[in-house]
Design a protein around this motif. Structure first.
Motif, PDB file in Angstrom:
ATOM      1  N   SER A 197      13.426   2.160  -8.222  1.00  0.00           N
ATOM      2  CA  SER A 197      11.842   1.554  -8.674  1.00  0.00           C
ATOM      3  C   SER A 197      11.706   1.593  -6.435  1.00  0.00           C
ATOM      4  N   LYS A 198      10.579   1.204  -6.526  1.00  0.00           N
ATOM      5  CA  LYS A 198       9.875   0.782  -5.263  1.00  0.00           C
ATOM      6  C   LYS A 198      10.725  -0.162  -4.553  1.00  0.00           C
ATOM      7  N   LYS A 243       7.490  12.561  -8.929  1.00  0.00           N
ATOM      8  CA  LYS A 243       8.100  11.266  -9.017  1.00  0.00           C
ATOM      9  C   LYS A 243       9.497  11.104  -9.601  1.00  0.00           C
ATOM     10  N   HIS A 282       1.011  -1.242  -0.337  1.00  0.00           N
ATOM     11  CA  HIS A 282       0.242  -0.292   0.066  1.00  0.00           C
ATOM     12  C   HIS A 282       0.925   0.870  -0.117  1.00  0.00           C
ATOM     13  N   THR A 283       2.236   0.766  -0.015  1.00  0.00           N
ATOM     14  CA  THR A 283       2.548   2.507  -0.422  1.00  0.00           C
ATOM     15  C   THR A 283       3.540   2.450  -1.976  1.00  0.00           C
ATOM     16  N   THR A 284       3.280   3.698  -3.013  1.00  0.00           N
ATOM     17  CA  THR A 284       3.518   3.605  -3.686  1.00  0.00           C
ATOM     18  C   THR A 284       4.875   5.128  -4.093  1.00  0.00           C
ATOM     19  N   ASP A 328       3.517   8.306  -3.767  1.00  0.00           N
ATOM     20  CA  ASP A 328       3.416   8.843  -1.928  1.00  0.00           C
ATOM     21  C   ASP A 328       4.400   9.391  -1.063  1.00  0.00           C
TER      22      ASP A 328
END
Length: 218
Positions: free
Chosen positions: A51-52, A42, A28-30, A33
């Motif tokens: 990347s995440k 971004k 649930h983290t982007t 965010d």
């Protein structure tokens, strides 16, 4: 100057990512965010992390380093304290979790990954394979310390080492409790008080003297 500014930005991104991961977990983290938390675009963030997954890997590296320091006993015990190994590691871990947002993030990511892997293994009718996971490493180490303490007669054998270890992990996780924070309770002071009560109960069944976090015998 430019290099210093880039390093500061890098650290700000890591802190923002840690806050997001700790509060919301990986799924649930982007990237959006994380960028929004520190007022970046971004695109600018991608200049530091591709990347995440890269952000998550950075948290995991920090978690591994922090856990190694906790195991090694790097300056986290109160001055003059003489704690049993179980108490020393448990209290160091709790204190570090209370003050180190990146370790909290790594802890949350490890817990999420473990739950996800267990659910996938259950759905496939398989057992969860052993793997490198911060939470599992902590669990294994604490479990071994508890077994050693039981064999040496320092704590009761009325309960299994596994049960005591799970209680310790639940106890440590409570330092992140929102109710403590909202009640104005210092989580570290609370942890040390509850630890004294918990360890006292386990040790008194063996007739051992109980040592408080300040090193005093009770």
């Amino acid at each position: 100057m430019k290099q210093e500014r880039s390093k500061r930005t890098f650290e700000r991104i890591l802190e923002a990512a840690a806050e997001q991961f700790a509060a919301h977990g990986y799924a649930h983290t982007t990237i959006a965010d994380v960028a929004a938390r520190i007022g970046m675009t971004k695109g600018a963030l991608y200049g530091h992390f591709a990347s995440k997954d890269d952000l998550g890997a950075a948290m995991n590296r920090h978690g591994a380093e922090a856990w190694q320091a906790i195991r090694d006993g790097s300056g986290a015990d109160p001055v003059g304290a003489v704690l049993d190994p179980v108490g020393a590691v448990t209290l160091r871990l709790g204190r570090r979790l209370a003050t180190d947002i990146r370790l909290r993030a790594a802890y949350r990511l490890a817990a999420d990954a473990l739950l996800s892997d267990e659910q996938a293994a259950t759905a496939a009718g398989e057992r969860l394979p052993p793997d490198c996971n911060l939470l599992l490493e902590i669990q294994e180490h604490l479990n071994e310390l508890v077994r050693l303490a039981q064999r040496s007669g320092d704590i009761t054998q009325s309960y299994s080492a596994a049960d005591i270890t799970e209680m310790l992990l639940a106890f440590v996780a409570a330092v992140r409790s929102a109710t403590l924070k909202s009640s104005g309770i210092d989580p570290v002071a609370w942890m040390e008080t509850v630890w004294q009560m918990t360890w006292g109960a386990l040790a008194r069944e063996t007739g051992q003297a109980v040592r408080a976090p300040d090193g005093a015998l009770r």
